[in-house]
Design a protein around this motif. Sequence first.
Motif, mmCIF file in Angstrom:
data_model
loop_
_atom_site.group_PDB
_atom_site.id
_atom_site.type_symbol
_atom_site.label_atom_id
_atom_site.label_comp_id
_atom_site.label_asym_id
_atom_site.label_seq_id
_atom_site.Cartn_x
_atom_site.Cartn_y
_atom_site.Cartn_z
ATOM 1 N N LEU A 60 46.386 11.317 24.307
ATOM 2 C CA LEU A 60 45.506 10.416 25.045
ATOM 3 C C LEU A 60 46.263 9.409 25.903
ATOM 4 O O LEU A 60 45.651 8.689 26.678
ATOM 5 C CB LEU A 60 44.589 9.673 24.072
ATOM 6 N N ALA A 61 47.577 9.346 25.766
ATOM 7 C CA ALA A 61 48.361 8.353 26.504
ATOM 8 C C ALA A 61 48.238 8.494 28.021
ATOM 9 O O ALA A 61 48.075 7.479 28.715
ATOM 10 C CB ALA A 61 49.825 8.427 26.072
ATOM 11 N N PRO A 62 48.292 9.708 28.600
ATOM 12 C CA PRO A 62 48.162 9.792 30.055
ATOM 13 C C PRO A 62 46.788 9.375 30.573
ATOM 14 O O PRO A 62 46.651 8.963 31.705
ATOM 15 C CB PRO A 62 48.408 11.275 30.355
ATOM 16 N N ALA A 63 45.767 9.475 29.738
ATOM 17 C CA ALA A 63 44.410 9.142 30.164
ATOM 18 C C ALA A 63 43.924 7.865 29.496
ATOM 19 O O ALA A 63 42.764 7.749 29.122
ATOM 20 C CB ALA A 63 43.486 10.305 29.841
ATOM 21 N N ARG A 64 44.815 6.898 29.359
ATOM 22 C CA ARG A 64 44.484 5.673 28.637
ATOM 23 C C ARG A 64 43.287 4.948 29.242
ATOM 24 O O ARG A 64 42.396 4.501 28.529
ATOM 25 C CB ARG A 64 45.697 4.757 28.600
ATOM 26 N N TRP A 65 43.230 4.817 30.562
ATOM 27 C CA TRP A 65 42.122 4.102 31.187
ATOM 28 C C TRP A 65 40.822 4.859 31.040
ATOM 29 O O TRP A 65 39.756 4.255 30.883
ATOM 30 C CB TRP A 65 42.419 3.814 32.653
ATOM 31 N N ALA A 66 40.872 6.169 31.075
ATOM 32 C CA ALA A 66 39.654 6.963 30.883
ATOM 33 C C ALA A 66 39.117 6.784 29.463
ATOM 34 O O ALA A 66 37.902 6.706 29.256
ATOM 35 C CB ALA A 66 39.936 8.432 31.160
ATOM 36 N N VAL A 67 40.009 6.686 28.496
ATOM 37 C CA VAL A 67 39.593 6.466 27.110
ATOM 38 C C VAL A 67 38.982 5.079 26.961
ATOM 39 O O VAL A 67 37.952 4.903 26.300
ATOM 40 C CB VAL A 67 40.789 6.655 26.150
ATOM 41 N N VAL A 68 39.567 4.087 27.594
ATOM 42 C CA VAL A 68 39.039 2.721 27.526
ATOM 43 C C VAL A 68 37.648 2.660 28.152
ATOM 44 O O VAL A 68 36.723 2.051 27.595
ATOM 45 C CB VAL A 68 40.000 1.726 28.216
ATOM 46 N N VAL A 69 37.462 3.303 29.283
ATOM 47 C CA VAL A 69 36.148 3.304 29.944
ATOM 48 C C VAL A 69 35.119 4.033 29.080
ATOM 49 O O VAL A 69 33.983 3.571 28.921
ATOM 50 C CB VAL A 69 36.249 3.939 31.351
ATOM 51 N N ALA A 70 35.494 5.168 28.498
ATOM 52 C CA ALA A 70 34.575 5.915 27.641
ATOM 53 C C ALA A 70 34.184 5.096 26.410
ATOM 54 O O ALA A 70 33.016 5.086 26.003
ATOM 55 C CB ALA A 70 35.205 7.239 27.218
ATOM 56 N N LEU A 71 35.137 4.394 25.818
ATOM 57 C CA LEU A 71 34.826 3.540 24.674
ATOM 58 C C LEU A 71 33.927 2.371 25.070
ATOM 59 O O LEU A 71 33.031 1.983 24.315
ATOM 60 C CB LEU A 71 36.104 3.030 24.021
ATOM 61 N N ALA A 72 34.158 1.811 26.243
ATOM 62 C CA ALA A 72 33.315 0.709 26.715
ATOM 63 C C ALA A 72 31.886 1.181 26.958
ATOM 64 O O ALA A 72 30.920 0.474 26.629
ATOM 65 C CB ALA A 72 33.895 0.107 27.994
ATOM 66 N N ILE A 73 31.732 2.372 27.511
ATOM 67 C CA ILE A 73 30.392 2.926 27.728
ATOM 68 C C ILE A 73 29.697 3.164 26.396
ATOM 69 O O ILE A 73 28.504 2.897 26.246
ATOM 70 C CB ILE A 73 30.477 4.220 28.558
ATOM 71 N N GLY A 74 30.422 3.644 25.409
ATOM 72 C CA GLY A 74 29.832 3.862 24.101
ATOM 73 C C GLY A 74 29.546 2.580 23.351
ATOM 74 O O GLY A 74 28.619 2.509 22.541
ATOM 75 N N LEU A 75 30.305 1.541 23.621
ATOM 76 C CA LEU A 75 30.143 0.271 22.922
ATOM 77 C C LEU A 75 29.009 -0.576 23.503
ATOM 78 O O LEU A 75 28.418 -1.393 22.792
ATOM 79 C CB LEU A 75 31.455 -0.519 22.976
ATOM 80 N N LEU A 76 28.672 -0.367 24.755
ATOM 81 C CA LEU A 76 27.642 -1.174 25.404
ATOM 82 C C LEU A 76 26.289 -1.095 24.695
ATOM 83 O O LEU A 76 25.683 -2.140 24.420
ATOM 84 C CB LEU A 76 27.509 -0.788 26.878
ATOM 85 N N PRO A 77 25.760 0.075 24.348
ATOM 86 C CA PRO A 77 24.474 0.096 23.620
ATOM 87 C C PRO A 77 24.553 -0.571 22.251
ATOM 88 O O PRO A 77 23.582 -1.183 21.802
ATOM 89 C CB PRO A 77 24.155 1.580 23.465
ATOM 90 N N VAL A 78 25.696 -0.494 21.605
ATOM 91 C CA VAL A 78 25.855 -1.150 20.306
ATOM 92 C C VAL A 78 25.798 -2.663 20.480
ATOM 93 O O VAL A 78 25.166 -3.370 19.681
ATOM 94 C CB VAL A 78 27.172 -0.712 19.632
ATOM 95 N N LEU A 79 26.422 -3.177 21.511
ATOM 96 C CA LEU A 79 26.388 -4.618 21.781
ATOM 97 C C LEU A 79 24.976 -5.092 22.128
ATOM 98 O O LEU A 79 24.600 -6.213 21.814
ATOM 99 C CB LEU A 79 27.348 -4.982 22.905
ATOM 100 N N GLN A 80 24.195 -4.238 22.773
ATOM 101 C CA GLN A 80 22.833 -4.612 23.134
ATOM 102 C C GLN A 80 21.923 -4.702 21.913
ATOM 103 O O GLN A 80 20.866 -5.330 21.969
ATOM 104 C CB GLN A 80 22.260 -3.614 24.133
ATOM 105 N N LEU A 81 22.319 -4.111 20.810
ATOM 106 C CA LEU A 81 21.525 -4.181 19.582
ATOM 107 C C LEU A 81 21.746 -5.471 18.807
ATOM 108 O O LEU A 81 20.964 -5.794 17.908
ATOM 109 C CB LEU A 81 21.847 -2.984 18.680
ATOM 110 N N LEU A 82 22.799 -6.208 19.128
ATOM 111 C CA LEU A 82 23.078 -7.456 18.429
ATOM 112 C C LEU A 82 22.049 -8.514 18.822
ATOM 113 O O LEU A 82 21.769 -8.706 20.003
ATOM 114 C CB LEU A 82 24.481 -7.962 18.761
ATOM 115 N N PRO A 83 21.489 -9.205 17.842
ATOM 116 C CA PRO A 83 20.500 -10.232 18.179
ATOM 117 C C PRO A 83 21.175 -11.487 18.754
ATOM 118 O O PRO A 83 22.251 -11.872 18.337
ATOM 119 C CB PRO A 83 19.833 -10.538 16.831
#
Length: 90
Positions: A60-83
Amino acid sequence: MHRTEPTDRWLLLASGVLLTLTFLSGGSSAETGVGVLVAELLSLPLLIAAACIAWQRQRLAPARWAVVVALAIGLLPVLQLLPLPESMWQ
């Protein structure tokens, strides 16, 4: 030549079983049933296992930014569930 590790064989077998289960259960159709639910639940540990193996092998090292963006996209709905605190609403 690439050497096949035992974890590669396990991951390939699990992916094949999951793919077969998905085809047999009708795939992602409008009427979802138990087969699709099982396939979705089985795909999560398979995805996590594949990501852990890729991380350990430094794939995953060569695609570090792609992994960060994918994790951020996956984390956004979880953050929206926080009251939010009540003070922020007023």
